[in-house]
Design an enzyme around this catalytic site. Structure first.
Site, PDB file in Angstrom:
ATOM      1  N   SER A 200     -44.653  31.933 -98.351  1.00 36.57           N
ATOM      2  CA  SER A 200     -45.952  32.063 -97.692  1.00 36.57           C
ATOM      3  C   SER A 200     -46.995  31.415 -98.576  1.00 36.57           C
ATOM      4  O   SER A 200     -46.878  31.431 -99.811  1.00 36.57           O
ATOM      5  CB  SER A 200     -46.315  33.539 -97.497  1.00 36.57           C
TER       6      SER A 200
ATOM      7  N   TYR B 288     -47.027  41.832-101.040  1.00 40.76           N
ATOM      8  CA  TYR B 288     -46.410  40.817-100.175  1.00 40.76           C
ATOM      9  C   TYR B 288     -46.509  39.432-100.838  1.00 40.76           C
ATOM     10  O   TYR B 288     -45.516  38.698-100.907  1.00 40.76           O
ATOM     11  CB  TYR B 288     -47.117  40.802 -98.817  1.00 40.76           C
TER      12      TYR B 288
END
Ligand code: NAP
Length: 249
Positions: A144, A158
């Protein structure tokens, strides 16, 4: 040569589903993994089969070792070979500061995003590496752009799990570079999927699209086409790459 076989984790919805459709259209046989939503995975499989492709759905939690072993064994019996793995399954959580994070949340985040990716990569290498008698292949990990931003005040855990994926991609790429396996990662930015609602922020895209240099969110298909290129023979000298698909963010 037999048609190449691909396993995509978390392929019932979102980026994984878009990748499954695109891969099938490019001629891959596709194993569509999901964890809970069997209807969504079955719909992806039906669409592929209706278009003349070959796919099957397989339930399994990537964070549970016995599930991962069963998933790969199902691919062995159904396709008899493995040429590609897309480590796509991933989770976010509620918006929180680090001083609010529970160990239960951290366990889930790291187990699915990090341990799940590593377990699946391990099983893929055992099957694809020329060191183990395999014919080579390609692994694409879903990282990401959060790995480069840190996601403060939202989900630093995350972002850190995805930074682990970046480093794992570099290390594994170099470890198996001479064994016929290429390993790369794609770093999506803000993509229109249900992941934002699953983290309790259904309006996240509308709130954040102004921060993207291109001033829009991406589509799952736009990420899938980058994944497909990295999987394909069109990128034979690309390994250890971390490809941003983030509209410039
Ligand atoms: P999504 O729409 O929420 O879909 C997630 C998929 O992963 C679902 O098919 C889900 O299965 C599956 N899954 C979740 N936990 C799993 C587990 N433990 N084992 C196996 N499968 C599991 O997510 P997405 O937005 O497409 O994201 C895909 C990947 O891209 C993730 O790794 C995510 O971190 C990354 N990413 C997404 C964005 C974005 O903006 N969307 C941005 C950057 C990175 P069920 O259908 O059975 O629930």
């Amino acid at each position: 040569m037999a048609t190449k076989a691909l396993l995509i984790t978390g392929a019932g919805r979102g980026i994984g589903a878009a990748t499954a459709r695109l891969a099938a259209a490019a001629g891959w046989r596709v194993a569509v993994n999901y964890v809970a939503n069997s209807a969504a995975a079955d719909a992806v499989v039906s669409e592929i089969v209706a278009a003349g492709g070959d796919a099957f759905a397989i339930q399994g939690d990537v964070g549970i070792e016995r599930d991962v072993m069963s998933m790969f064994e199902a691919v062995d019996s159904r396709f008899g070979r493995l040429d590609g793995l897309v480590n796509n399954a991933g989770v976010v959580d509620r918006k929180a500061r680090v001083d609010e994070i529970s160990v239960k949340r951290l366990d889930r985040m790291m187990r699915v995003n990090v341990i799940g990716t590593m377990l699946c990569a391990r099983e893929a290498v055992k099957r694809m590496s020329t060191r183990h008698g395999g014919e080579g292949g390609a692994i694409v990990n879903l990282s990401s752009i959060a790995a480069t931003l840190g996601s403060p005040g939202e989900y630093v855990d995350y972002a850190a799990s995805k930074a682990a994926i970046d480093t794992f991609t570099l290390g594994l790429a170099r470890e198996v570079a001479n064994e016929g396996i290429r390993v790369n990662a794609v770093r999506p930015g803000i993509i229109d999927t249900e992941i934002h609602a699953s983290g309790g922020q259904p309006d996240r895209i509308a709130a954040m699209r102004g921060m993207v240099p291109m001033k829009r969110e991406g589509t799952a298909g736009e990420v899938a086409s980058a994944v497909l290129w990295l999987l394909s023979d069109a990128s034979p000298y690309t390994t250890g790459a971390l490809l941003n698909v983030s509209g410039g963010r």
